[in-house]
Scaffold this motif. Structure first.
Motif, PDB file in Angstrom:
ATOM      1  N   ARG A  58       0.885  -1.258   0.074  1.00  0.00           N
ATOM      2  CA  ARG A  58       0.199   0.366  -0.338  1.00  0.00           C
ATOM      3  C   ARG A  58       0.641   1.053   0.252  1.00  0.00           C
ATOM      4  O   ARG A  58       0.635   2.118  -0.769  1.00  0.00           O
ATOM      5  CB  ARG A  58      -1.141  -0.454   1.158  1.00  0.00           C
ATOM      6  CG  ARG A  58      -2.031  -1.212   1.235  1.00  0.00           C
ATOM      7  CD  ARG A  58      -3.481  -0.650   2.207  1.00  0.00           C
ATOM      8  NE  ARG A  58      -2.854  -0.974   3.357  1.00  0.00           N
ATOM      9  CZ  ARG A  58      -2.718  -2.459   3.791  1.00  0.00           C
ATOM     10  NH1 ARG A  58      -3.439  -3.308   3.214  1.00  0.00           N
ATOM     11  NH2 ARG A  58      -3.468  -2.405   4.777  1.00  0.00           N
ATOM     12  N   VAL A  59       2.140   1.085   0.569  1.00  0.00           N
ATOM     13  CA  VAL A  59       2.676   2.258   0.466  1.00  0.00           C
ATOM     14  C   VAL A  59       3.510   2.645  -0.449  1.00  0.00           C
ATOM     15  O   VAL A  59       3.926   3.243  -0.944  1.00  0.00           O
ATOM     16  CB  VAL A  59       3.628   1.782   1.512  1.00  0.00           C
ATOM     17  CG1 VAL A  59       4.816   3.567   1.622  1.00  0.00           C
ATOM     18  CG2 VAL A  59       3.377   2.283   3.410  1.00  0.00           C
TER      19      VAL A  59
ATOM     20  N   LEU B  59       6.595   5.596  -3.611  1.00  0.00           N
ATOM     21  CA  LEU B  59       7.751   6.292  -2.537  1.00  0.00           C
ATOM     22  C   LEU B  59       8.763   7.362  -3.601  1.00  0.00           C
ATOM     23  O   LEU B  59       9.425   6.162  -4.303  1.00  0.00           O
ATOM     24  CB  LEU B  59       8.676   4.603  -2.540  1.00  0.00           C
ATOM     25  CG  LEU B  59       9.654   4.727  -1.490  1.00  0.00           C
ATOM     26  CD1 LEU B  59       9.387   5.337  -0.310  1.00  0.00           C
ATOM     27  CD2 LEU B  59      10.296   3.361  -1.639  1.00  0.00           C
TER      28      LEU B  59
ATOM     29  N   ASP C 134       7.323   3.419   9.158  1.00  0.00           N
ATOM     30  CA  ASP C 134       8.158   4.519   8.015  1.00  0.00           C
ATOM     31  C   ASP C 134       9.291   4.056   8.758  1.00  0.00           C
ATOM     32  O   ASP C 134      10.156   4.656   7.536  1.00  0.00           O
ATOM     33  CB  ASP C 134       7.321   6.310   9.381  1.00  0.00           C
ATOM     34  CG  ASP C 134       6.431   6.908   9.238  1.00  0.00           C
ATOM     35  OD1 ASP C 134       5.506   6.378   8.092  1.00  0.00           O
ATOM     36  OD2 ASP C 134       5.882   7.132  10.040  1.00  0.00           O
TER      37      ASP C 134
ATOM     38  N   ARG D 235      10.194   2.213   4.815  1.00  0.00           N
ATOM     39  CA  ARG D 235       9.893   2.581   4.389  1.00  0.00           C
ATOM     40  C   ARG D 235      10.991   3.672   3.939  1.00  0.00           C
ATOM     41  O   ARG D 235      11.530   3.637   2.964  1.00  0.00           O
ATOM     42  CB  ARG D 235       8.357   3.954   4.901  1.00  0.00           C
ATOM     43  CG  ARG D 235       8.747   4.433   3.353  1.00  0.00           C
ATOM     44  CD  ARG D 235       7.204   5.479   3.612  1.00  0.00           C
ATOM     45  NE  ARG D 235       7.235   6.839   2.623  1.00  0.00           N
ATOM     46  CZ  ARG D 235       7.795   7.946   2.276  1.00  0.00           C
ATOM     47  NH1 ARG D 235       9.462   8.116   3.058  1.00  0.00           N
ATOM     48  NH2 ARG D 235       7.903   8.852   1.145  1.00  0.00           N
TER      49      ARG D 235
END
Length: 117
Positions: A24-25, A31, A101, A104
């Motif tokens: 989903r990120v 990104l 986070d 990521r």
């Protein structure tokens, strides 16, 4: 259709909670504009997530990857992917679910290091 493609399709349908969360990120160039592919076949293996542009594979590993047999298999897989020009970054399910986070940022740092080489 080859066996790797069939396996990749099955893995997309049955992803883990951590894989779904990270996807989903990363999906839709989420990104910093980098494109990721999910469950992508590379040289007989199926990478959890791959950024072809940066030559980066992200593997989301569960608890079983701490066992010696799995560690050997992971090392062989990483070496094979390296021969194809990919660096393998391993993150744990727990890290994805508890520190998304941080994961990521780790992925972004690995990409930026690879594209600036």
């Amino acid at each position: 259709m080859n066996q790797s493609t069939e396996r990749a399709r099955a893995l997309r349908r049955h992803q883990t909670a951590a894989e779904a969360t990270l996807w989903r990120v990363l999906r839709g160039r989420g990104l910093n504009g980098y494109k990721f592919r999910r469950q992508w076949p590379i040289d007989g293996f199926v990478a959890d997530l791959a950024c072809v542009e940066a030559g980066l594979v992200v593997e989301v590993d569960g608890a079983t990857h701490g066992r010696p047999a799995e560690q050997r298999r992971d090392a062989e897989r990483s070496a094979a992917l390296a021969r194809c020009g990919f660096e393998v970054l391993r993150v744990t399910n727990a890290d994805v679910l508890r520190n998304l986070d941080g994961v990521r940022e780790t992925i972004l740092a690995a990409i930026e290091r690879r594209v600036t080489l």
